[in-house]
Enzyme design. Structure first.
Site, PDB file in Angstrom:
ATOM      1  N   ARG A   1      32.992  48.449  35.490  1.00 15.33           N
ATOM      2  CA  ARG A   1      33.505  47.589  34.562  1.00 15.33           C
ATOM      3  C   ARG A   1      32.775  46.591  34.181  1.00 15.33           C
ATOM      4  NH1 ARG A   1      39.676  46.645  37.090  1.00 15.33           N
ATOM      5  NH2 ARG A   1      38.955  44.279  36.808  1.00 15.33           N
TER       6      ARG A   1
ATOM      7  N   ARG B   1      32.127  49.016  42.582  1.00 10.12           N
ATOM      8  CA  ARG B   1      33.341  50.046  42.031  1.00 10.12           C
ATOM      9  C   ARG B   1      32.912  50.745  40.957  1.00 10.12           C
ATOM     10  NH1 ARG B   1      38.804  46.916  40.520  1.00 10.12           N
ATOM     11  NH2 ARG B   1      37.280  45.390  39.375  1.00 10.12           N
TER      12      ARG B   1
ATOM     13  N   ARG C   1      35.628  35.105  37.920  1.00 10.98           N
ATOM     14  CA  ARG C   1      37.122  35.730  38.409  1.00 10.98           C
ATOM     15  C   ARG C   1      37.662  35.142  39.684  1.00 10.98           C
ATOM     16  NH1 ARG C   1      35.979  41.823  38.132  1.00 10.98           N
ATOM     17  NH2 ARG C   1      38.095  42.184  39.152  1.00 10.98           N
TER      18      ARG C   1
ATOM     19  N   ARG D   1      50.243  36.105  37.632  1.00 11.43           N
ATOM     20  CA  ARG D   1      48.884  35.653  38.424  1.00 11.43           C
ATOM     21  C   ARG D   1      48.727  34.362  38.095  1.00 11.43           C
ATOM     22  NH1 ARG D   1      43.723  38.951  37.906  1.00 11.43           N
ATOM     23  NH2 ARG D   1      45.220  40.948  37.438  1.00 11.43           N
TER      24      ARG D   1
ATOM     25  N   LYS E   1      44.351  46.160  45.439  1.00 10.45           N
ATOM     26  CA  LYS E   1      45.697  46.020  44.739  1.00 10.45           C
ATOM     27  C   LYS E   1      45.831  47.430  43.972  1.00 10.45           C
ATOM     28  CE  LYS E   1      44.958  42.336  42.050  1.00 10.45           C
ATOM     29  NZ  LYS E   1      43.569  42.030  42.822  1.00 10.45           N
TER      30      LYS E   1
HETATM   31  P1  AP5 Z   1      40.590  47.722  43.623  1.00 12.46           P
HETATM   32  O1  AP5 Z   1      41.821  48.429  44.287  1.00 12.46           O
HETATM   33  O2  AP5 Z   1      40.030  48.374  42.260  1.00 12.46           O
HETATM   34  O3  AP5 Z   1      40.881  46.407  43.679  1.00 12.46           O
HETATM   35  P2  AP5 Z   1      41.777  45.487  42.842  1.00 12.46           P
HETATM   36  O4  AP5 Z   1      42.293  44.437  43.679  1.00 12.46           O
HETATM   37  O5  AP5 Z   1      42.751  46.326  42.079  1.00 12.46           O
HETATM   38  O6  AP5 Z   1      40.748  44.508  41.997  1.00 12.46           O
HETATM   39  P3  AP5 Z   1      40.730  44.454  40.330  1.00 12.46           P
HETATM   40  O7  AP5 Z   1      39.471  43.736  39.979  1.00 12.46           O
HETATM   41  O8  AP5 Z   1      41.310  45.571  39.620  1.00 12.46           O
HETATM   42  O9  AP5 Z   1      41.642  43.054  40.344  1.00 12.46           O
HETATM   43  P4  AP5 Z   1      41.700  42.125  39.413  1.00 12.46           P
HETATM   44  O10 AP5 Z   1      42.772  41.402  39.664  1.00 12.46           O
HETATM   45  O11 AP5 Z   1      40.573  41.243  39.416  1.00 12.46           O
HETATM   46  O12 AP5 Z   1      41.498  42.947  37.856  1.00 12.46           O
HETATM   47  P5  AP5 Z   1      42.516  43.379  36.703  1.00 12.46           P
HETATM   48  O13 AP5 Z   1      41.897  44.939  36.529  1.00 12.46           O
HETATM   49  O14 AP5 Z   1      43.936  43.267  37.397  1.00 12.46           O
HETATM   50  O15 AP5 Z   1      39.607  47.899  44.743  1.00 12.46           O
HETATM   51  C1  AP5 Z   1      38.174  47.447  44.375  1.00 12.46           C
HETATM   52  C2  AP5 Z   1      36.977  48.309  44.974  1.00 12.46           C
HETATM   53  O16 AP5 Z   1      36.992  48.431  46.299  1.00 12.46           O
HETATM   54  C3  AP5 Z   1      37.089  49.931  44.690  1.00 12.46           C
HETATM   55  O17 AP5 Z   1      36.021  50.321  44.408  1.00 12.46           O
HETATM   56  C4  AP5 Z   1      38.017  50.494  45.694  1.00 12.46           C
HETATM   57  O18 AP5 Z   1      37.493  51.732  46.006  1.00 12.46           O
HETATM   58  C5  AP5 Z   1      37.436  49.745  46.797  1.00 12.46           C
HETATM   59  N1  AP5 Z   1      38.380  49.531  48.035  1.00 12.46           N
HETATM   60  C6  AP5 Z   1      39.600  49.235  47.877  1.00 12.46           C
HETATM   61  N2  AP5 Z   1      39.965  48.862  48.967  1.00 12.46           N
HETATM   62  C7  AP5 Z   1      39.016  49.024  49.981  1.00 12.46           C
HETATM   63  C8  AP5 Z   1      39.067  48.918  51.448  1.00 12.46           C
HETATM   64  N3  AP5 Z   1      40.206  48.657  52.352  1.00 12.46           N
HETATM   65  N4  AP5 Z   1      37.677  49.227  51.988  1.00 12.46           N
HETATM   66  C9  AP5 Z   1      36.703  49.283  51.073  1.00 12.46           C
HETATM   67  N5  AP5 Z   1      36.853  49.477  49.956  1.00 12.46           N
HETATM   68  C10 AP5 Z   1      37.867  49.261  49.037  1.00 12.46           C
HETATM   69  O19 AP5 Z   1      42.463  42.377  35.733  1.00 12.46           O
HETATM   70  C11 AP5 Z   1      41.247  42.292  34.877  1.00 12.46           C
HETATM   71  C12 AP5 Z   1      41.512  40.972  33.965  1.00 12.46           C
HETATM   72  O20 AP5 Z   1      42.555  41.351  33.152  1.00 12.46           O
HETATM   73  C13 AP5 Z   1      41.560  39.748  34.370  1.00 12.46           C
HETATM   74  O21 AP5 Z   1      40.092  39.206  35.172  1.00 12.46           O
HETATM   75  C14 AP5 Z   1      42.222  39.104  33.348  1.00 12.46           C
HETATM   76  O22 AP5 Z   1      41.068  38.591  32.401  1.00 12.46           O
HETATM   77  C15 AP5 Z   1      43.266  40.194  32.508  1.00 12.46           C
HETATM   78  N6  AP5 Z   1      44.345  40.070  33.293  1.00 12.46           N
HETATM   79  C16 AP5 Z   1      44.896  40.752  34.172  1.00 12.46           C
HETATM   80  N7  AP5 Z   1      46.106  40.539  34.646  1.00 12.46           N
HETATM   81  C17 AP5 Z   1      46.499  39.466  33.842  1.00 12.46           C
HETATM   82  C18 AP5 Z   1      47.631  38.508  33.861  1.00 12.46           C
HETATM   83  N8  AP5 Z   1      48.663  38.786  34.759  1.00 12.46           N
HETATM   84  N9  AP5 Z   1      47.396  37.370  33.208  1.00 12.46           N
HETATM   85  C19 AP5 Z   1      46.462  37.145  32.562  1.00 12.46           C
HETATM   86  N10 AP5 Z   1      45.196  37.844  32.662  1.00 12.46           N
HETATM   87  C20 AP5 Z   1      45.430  38.839  33.296  1.00 12.46           C
END
Ligand code: AP5
Length: 213
Positions: free
Chosen positions: A159, A126, A170, A87, A13
């Site tokens: 991270r 990552r 997660r 989410r 994402k």
């Molecule tokens: P990346 O693009 O970073 O993946 P992502 O889907 O953004 O993953 P996240 O871990 O950031 O999502 P998340 O939803 O768990 O965490 P968030 O920060 O939002 O890609 C991942 C890796 O893969 C990278 O190294 C990239 O280079 C690689 N990659 C990407 N595409 C690829 C491909 N096609 N092929 C190969 N490699 C690839 O949230 C963190 C925390 O915040 C949550 O756990 C929660 O505690 C809190 N939080 C966030 N939003 C909310 C909400 N709405 N409500 C409550 N709590 C929340």
């Protein structure tokens, strides 16, 4: 254009959302980044969020809903891409209410998915730049110099929530609380299901084409 990107942790994402937003001059509102900035700045919301994030749980709805509403209202002149919000179904209902209140609509809702083994590999490899937040991957998009950001030469780190035991939690939270969003959005005009299991450029091309149609 106003979009939502949702899907499991590590599906891409952030990677796709950042590129799409920048190429289309819309605001990339990444809930995780907004929360991490609040934790770093030790704001009241950041202090409330920290323990939930470190263990891979969702931060309470009341905290995230008001944070994202502020950003949507402030940044809505050029359109936005929401990454990581909503989410759960309660957040999706709050989003619909706040958009109606501000006379805004969602043009597309994109659900990205990939097999769990890909998610695990992506998350565990990552690396993030401490200075500018840009993301790399040890194997799929490695930095030119080990441990340093290509863009700003900042230090790269893993991270806290990308440790194996937190990743497992997660993914569990995702299946339990976020996956029900599929049923909430599936029948809507503008809903798109995107196979995100391919390599980054192929996924980006598919995203652009799906959003254009
Ligand atoms: P990346 O693009 O970073 O993946 P992502 O889907 O953004 O993953 P996240 O871990 O950031 O999502 P998340 O939803 O768990 O965490 P968030 O920060 O939002 O890609 C991942 C890796 O893969 C990278 O190294 C990239 O280079 C690689 N990659 C990407 N595409 C690829 C491909 N096609 N092929 C190969 N490699 C690839 O949230 C963190 C925390 O915040 C949550 O756990 C929660 O505690 C809190 N939080 C966030 N939003 C909310 C909400 N709405 N409500 C409550 N709590 C929340």
């Amino acid at each position: 254009m106003n979009l939502v990107l949702f899907g499991p942790p590590g599906v891409g994402k952030g990677t796709q959302g950042e590129r799409f937003s920048s190429e289309n001059s819309i605001n990339h509102l990444a809930m995780g980044d907004i929360l991490r900035a609040a934790v770093r700045d030790a704001t009241k919301a950041g202090q409330q969020a920290r323990t939930y994030m470190d263990s891979g749980k969702l931060v309470p709805d009341g905290v995230v809903v008001s944070m994202i509403e502020d950003r949507i209202v402030k940044d809505n002149t050029t359109g936005f891409l929401l990454d990581g919000f909503p989410r759960n179904v309660a957040q999706a209902i709050s989003l619909d209410d706040m958009l109606a209140h501000h006379h805004l609509t969602l043009d597309k809702v994109v659900f990205m998915d990939a097999p769990e083994e890909d998610l695990l590999e992506r998350l565990s490899g990552r690396l993030i730049c401490r200075a500018c937040g840009f993301g790399f991957h040890r194997h799929y998009s490695p930095p030119r110099e080990a441990g340093r950001c290509d863009r700003c030469d900042g230090e790269l780190y893993q991270r806290e929530d990308d440790r194996e035991e937190v990743i497992a939690n997660r993914l569990h939270v995702y299946r339990d609380q976020t996956e029900p969003l599929l049923a909430y959005y599936k029948g809507r005009p503008g809903f798109i299901r995107l196979d995100a299991s391919g390599e980054m450029q192929a996924v980006y091309t598919a995203l652009k084409e799906a959003v254009r149609d």
